[in-house]
Scaffold this motif. Sequence first.
Motif, PDB file in Angstrom:
ATOM      1  N   LEU A 119       0.864  -1.166   0.000  1.00  0.00           N
ATOM      2  CA  LEU A 119       0.000   0.000   0.000  1.00  0.00           C
ATOM      3  C   LEU A 119       0.906   1.223   0.000  1.00  0.00           C
ATOM      4  CD1 LEU A 119      -1.634  -2.379   1.567  1.00  0.00           C
ATOM      5  CD2 LEU A 119      -3.121  -0.517   2.296  1.00  0.00           C
ATOM      6  N   MET A 120       0.432   2.353  -0.523  1.00  0.00           N
ATOM      7  CA  MET A 120       1.303   3.522  -0.619  1.00  0.00           C
ATOM      8  C   MET A 120       0.590   4.806  -0.210  1.00  0.00           C
ATOM      9  SD  MET A 120       3.751   3.229  -3.907  1.00  0.00           S
ATOM     10  CE  MET A 120       4.169   1.660  -4.664  1.00  0.00           C
ATOM     11  N   PHE A 121       1.364   5.687   0.434  1.00  0.00           N
ATOM     12  CA  PHE A 121       0.971   7.072   0.644  1.00  0.00           C
ATOM     13  C   PHE A 121       1.489   7.911  -0.531  1.00  0.00           C
ATOM     14  CE2 PHE A 121       1.165   5.910   5.295  1.00  0.00           C
ATOM     15  CZ  PHE A 121      -0.193   6.096   5.544  1.00  0.00           C
ATOM     16  N   PHE A 122       0.711   8.927  -0.915  1.00  0.00           N
ATOM     17  CA  PHE A 122       1.074   9.800  -2.034  1.00  0.00           C
ATOM     18  C   PHE A 122       0.678  11.224  -1.673  1.00  0.00           C
ATOM     19  CE2 PHE A 122      -0.381  12.248  -5.687  1.00  0.00           C
ATOM     20  CZ  PHE A 122       0.666  12.142  -6.581  1.00  0.00           C
ATOM     21  N   ALA A 123       1.521  12.191  -2.092  1.00  0.00           N
ATOM     22  CA  ALA A 123       1.193  13.602  -1.872  1.00  0.00           C
ATOM     23  C   ALA A 123       1.977  14.462  -2.863  1.00  0.00           C
ATOM     24  CB  ALA A 123       1.503  14.017  -0.434  1.00  0.00           C
ATOM     25  N   ILE A 124       1.553  15.715  -2.992  1.00  0.00           N
ATOM     26  CA  ILE A 124       2.211  16.698  -3.849  1.00  0.00           C
ATOM     27  C   ILE A 124       2.670  17.850  -2.976  1.00  0.00           C
ATOM     28  CG2 ILE A 124       1.999  18.182  -5.880  1.00  0.00           C
ATOM     29  CD1 ILE A 124      -0.463  16.574  -6.713  1.00  0.00           C
ATOM     30  N   GLY A 125       3.918  18.249  -3.130  1.00  0.00           N
ATOM     31  CA  GLY A 125       4.456  19.340  -2.337  1.00  0.00           C
ATOM     32  C   GLY A 125       3.610  20.595  -2.435  1.00  0.00           C
TER      33      GLY A 125
ATOM     34  N   LYS B 238     -18.032  11.766  -3.818  1.00  0.00           N
ATOM     35  CA  LYS B 238     -18.150  13.144  -3.355  1.00  0.00           C
ATOM     36  C   LYS B 238     -16.738  13.734  -3.273  1.00  0.00           C
ATOM     37  CE  LYS B 238     -22.436  12.994  -0.655  1.00  0.00           C
ATOM     38  NZ  LYS B 238     -22.980  11.698  -1.124  1.00  0.00           N
ATOM     39  N   PRO B 239     -16.564  14.999  -3.669  1.00  0.00           N
ATOM     40  CA  PRO B 239     -15.221  15.593  -3.602  1.00  0.00           C
ATOM     41  C   PRO B 239     -14.647  15.511  -2.190  1.00  0.00           C
ATOM     42  CG  PRO B 239     -16.720  16.995  -4.852  1.00  0.00           C
ATOM     43  CD  PRO B 239     -17.561  15.929  -4.221  1.00  0.00           C
ATOM     44  N   LEU B 240     -13.444  14.971  -2.090  1.00  0.00           N
ATOM     45  CA  LEU B 240     -12.772  14.818  -0.805  1.00  0.00           C
ATOM     46  C   LEU B 240     -11.428  15.527  -0.881  1.00  0.00           C
ATOM     47  CD1 LEU B 240     -12.410  13.532   2.037  1.00  0.00           C
ATOM     48  CD2 LEU B 240     -11.469  11.509   0.877  1.00  0.00           C
ATOM     49  N   LYS B 241     -11.301  16.639  -0.157  1.00  0.00           N
ATOM     50  CA  LYS B 241     -10.056  17.394  -0.143  1.00  0.00           C
ATOM     51  C   LYS B 241      -9.103  16.782   0.872  1.00  0.00           C
ATOM     52  CE  LYS B 241     -12.164  21.794  -1.511  1.00  0.00           C
ATOM     53  NZ  LYS B 241     -11.560  21.799  -2.854  1.00  0.00           N
ATOM     54  N   SER B 242      -7.831  16.680   0.487  1.00  0.00           N
ATOM     55  CA  SER B 242      -6.855  16.054   1.374  1.00  0.00           C
ATOM     56  C   SER B 242      -5.456  16.523   1.008  1.00  0.00           C
ATOM     57  CB  SER B 242      -6.941  14.528   1.256  1.00  0.00           C
ATOM     58  OG  SER B 242      -6.015  13.891   2.128  1.00  0.00           O
ATOM     59  N   ASN B 243      -4.555  16.431   1.975  1.00  0.00           N
ATOM     60  CA  ASN B 243      -3.144  16.730   1.724  1.00  0.00           C
ATOM     61  C   ASN B 243      -2.350  15.492   1.329  1.00  0.00           C
ATOM     62  OD1 ASN B 243      -3.307  19.531   2.354  1.00  0.00           O
ATOM     63  ND2 ASN B 243      -3.371  18.997   4.531  1.00  0.00           N
ATOM     64  N   TYR B 244      -2.994  14.319   1.386  1.00  0.00           N
ATOM     65  CA  TYR B 244      -2.325  13.078   1.019  1.00  0.00           C
ATOM     66  C   TYR B 244      -3.376  12.076   0.569  1.00  0.00           C
ATOM     67  CZ  TYR B 244      -4.132  10.900   5.248  1.00  0.00           C
ATOM     68  OH  TYR B 244      -4.976  10.397   6.195  1.00  0.00           O
ATOM     69  N   VAL B 245      -2.901  10.979  -0.016  1.00  0.00           N
ATOM     70  CA  VAL B 245      -3.754   9.876  -0.462  1.00  0.00           C
ATOM     71  C   VAL B 245      -3.101   8.591   0.009  1.00  0.00           C
ATOM     72  CG1 VAL B 245      -4.425   8.571  -2.527  1.00  0.00           C
ATOM     73  CG2 VAL B 245      -4.732  11.044  -2.473  1.00  0.00           C
ATOM     74  N   VAL B 246      -3.922   7.592   0.381  1.00  0.00           N
ATOM     75  CA  VAL B 246      -3.418   6.231   0.542  1.00  0.00           C
ATOM     76  C   VAL B 246      -4.135   5.374  -0.480  1.00  0.00           C
ATOM     77  CG1 VAL B 246      -5.090   5.524   2.333  1.00  0.00           C
ATOM     78  CG2 VAL B 246      -2.891   4.366   2.146  1.00  0.00           C
TER      79      VAL B 246
ATOM     80  N   ASN C 108       4.093   3.718   9.148  1.00  0.00           N
ATOM     81  CA  ASN C 108       3.213   2.824   9.921  1.00  0.00           C
ATOM     82  C   ASN C 108       1.988   3.550  10.468  1.00  0.00           C
ATOM     83  OD1 ASN C 108       4.532   4.409  11.766  1.00  0.00           O
ATOM     84  ND2 ASN C 108       5.047   2.745  13.184  1.00  0.00           N
ATOM     85  N   ASP C 109       1.601   4.657   9.840  1.00  0.00           N
ATOM     86  CA  ASP C 109       0.508   5.479  10.345  1.00  0.00           C
ATOM     87  C   ASP C 109      -0.839   4.880   9.921  1.00  0.00           C
ATOM     88  OD1 ASP C 109      -1.290   7.414  11.126  1.00  0.00           O
ATOM     89  OD2 ASP C 109      -0.046   9.098  10.491  1.00  0.00           O
ATOM     90  N   THR C 110      -1.316   3.946  10.732  1.00  0.00           N
ATOM     91  CA  THR C 110      -2.584   3.275  10.423  1.00  0.00           C
ATOM     92  C   THR C 110      -3.752   4.253  10.445  1.00  0.00           C
ATOM     93  OG1 THR C 110      -1.816   1.136  11.242  1.00  0.00           O
ATOM     94  CG2 THR C 110      -4.190   1.495  11.228  1.00  0.00           C
ATOM     95  N   SER C 111      -3.735   5.208  11.361  1.00  0.00           N
ATOM     96  CA  SER C 111      -4.832   6.191  11.423  1.00  0.00           C
ATOM     97  C   SER C 111      -4.939   6.976  10.129  1.00  0.00           C
ATOM     98  CB  SER C 111      -4.623   7.136  12.613  1.00  0.00           C
ATOM     99  OG  SER C 111      -4.745   6.452  13.835  1.00  0.00           O
ATOM    100  N   ALA C 112      -3.799   7.377   9.584  1.00  0.00           N
ATOM    101  CA  ALA C 112      -3.825   8.129   8.320  1.00  0.00           C
ATOM    102  C   ALA C 112      -4.409   7.281   7.206  1.00  0.00           C
ATOM    103  CB  ALA C 112      -2.423   8.598   7.963  1.00  0.00           C
ATOM    104  N   SER C 113      -4.072   5.988   7.212  1.00  0.00           N
ATOM    105  CA  SER C 113      -4.574   5.102   6.170  1.00  0.00           C
ATOM    106  C   SER C 113      -6.083   4.907   6.265  1.00  0.00           C
ATOM    107  CB  SER C 113      -3.865   3.741   6.256  1.00  0.00           C
ATOM    108  OG  SER C 113      -4.419   2.828   5.331  1.00  0.00           O
ATOM    109  N   VAL C 114      -6.568   4.478   7.420  1.00  0.00           N
ATOM    110  CA  VAL C 114      -7.995   4.159   7.529  1.00  0.00           C
ATOM    111  C   VAL C 114      -8.865   5.410   7.511  1.00  0.00           C
ATOM    112  CG1 VAL C 114      -7.550   1.973   8.716  1.00  0.00           C
ATOM    113  CG2 VAL C 114      -7.910   4.054  10.068  1.00  0.00           C
TER     114      VAL C 114
END
Length: 569
Positions: free
Chosen positions: A231-237, A252-260, A329-335
């Motif tokens: 699984l991967m985290f992804f983000a844009i500077g 529905k549009p979901l705004k975020s600073n990262y994606v898993v 290992n940030d499970t909270s960020a993932s789920v």
Amino acid sequence: MKKAAIFGFLLTLGFIHLSQAALIPKSYDYEVKEANFTRLCKNKTILTVNGEFPGPTIYARRGDTLVVNVKNNGNIGITLHWHGVKQPRYPWSDGPEFITQCPIQPGANFSQKIVLSDEEGTLWWHAHSDWSRATVHGLIVIWPKIGRPYPFHKPYAEYPIILGEWWRQDVEAVLLDFLQTGGDPNTSDALTINGQPGDLYPCSSPDTTKFIVEYGKTYMLRMVNVAMNLLMFFAIGSHEVTVVGTDGAYTKPLKSNYVVISPGQTIDLLFKADQPIGRYYLAAKPYNSQPAISFDNTTTTAIIEYKGYKSIINSSSSPPVFPHLPKVNDTSASVNFTGSLRSLANHAHPTSVPMKINRHFLFTLSINTLPCPNNSCLGPRGLRFAASVNNITFESPRISILDAYYGRIKGVYGDDFPNFPPLFFNFTSTNISASLQTPLNASEVKVLEYDDEVELVFQGTNLVAGIDHPMHLHGHSFYVVGWGFGNFNSSKDSLSYNLVDPPLQQTIAVPKNGWTTIRFKANNPGVWLMHCHLERHISWGMEMTFITKNGSRPGESILQPPPDMPPCT
């Protein structure tokens, strides 16, 4: 260069805008062949389609039917799967090896029909035999029908983001080695974006993937995680992204600073080029919830460069802006990200969540062990790693289950896959007896009646080691109506189900030592695989098969097989 390839190349570069892309190829020629590529200072031969890595993109509109003429000029048998395409009534082209077909042998052809229905957005295709999909894969872009708009402002241009892995070693040798030793596979040597590791790896900086953007414009990123085991985290500077779709359905549009994003999953993102003119990294790194396993803990990068950047004085001395990515290992960020996805659920894109459930299933997902002569394997206590669904490790037949079902050939599979695990215990305990680790090897299927409404709870277990399991169902999309940690409690947890706007997906990550509930309607007759999309887990046997029977009305039966189905030799 073929017409389809030229079309895709120009579209990717932005020379063809979406309003001009009315004429889309309806057939593609795919030649599976070996080609040489250099990554990480080393040249090696890999299996490709048309000599491309990643492979060519397929373009279509909602409801199209396409034909991909596959010629295997490689050195091994291969199958191709159109991941997320439901193939209504036509499982013959679905592709998983020994489930719906036997491999296309070297020198042979197979014209695969791709039947689109309600899919819209981004899907992908990949090899579905052994570990060939490590290099044999590509995008499927499905636009709305002509005259139908996106449910968001049309982006100025679209770019592919294909997150993958690269081994210096031949991937088939990686597969052979860990299956022989009974241990874990060797980890990859790099992660990739569009086939390139990026400038944090040796010998990779000049070929780092780069996208040119204009200030003020909005762009779509069509993203897929093709990685074998991550699984991967992804983000844009410095840029926020807005999720607008996943697995060929709008959200529905979901705004975020990262994606898993899980292996097998696709996500459609919008981002606006609204930052100071400069260069910004796109970056991806692993998410791993199980510290006991080794994994490729590196970071792959690509670069967004604003038009006009090179005219700025001293611009060459400024490094790209790096994004903030969650800890590995940030499970909270993932789920929390995955659990925030919602279907669009409006008049133009309604939901159809099954409400009259007549089939209830609870499937445990487990890592297991099997005996090894003289305890000489590299798994725990000298045993061999295995994996299971409801304590059954799938045993692959040597002819396809679809051939056996359609042709009424007996003795190929059994139809007694259990609705529930054979033994209930504290599935997520930290102290589970090793005596529960041994699964049953079998080729069992679960038979569904046409129009059955299914509720399926995936229950992760802590047998051997708990970890996230990205589960993928062929032939269907499903609604993810609930999830949580620990053991599923039907009387309590079902009360929190989202039956209004749950996301419609084909791949969902079941959290480590947790559960996820999906619902789907069995209205697609055929033979359909379900499996974990971590490749080592499917290699160990974490898969099962549904057979949906024909209905009684016209248009509810499996169509006839094509004349050029690969034979089982």
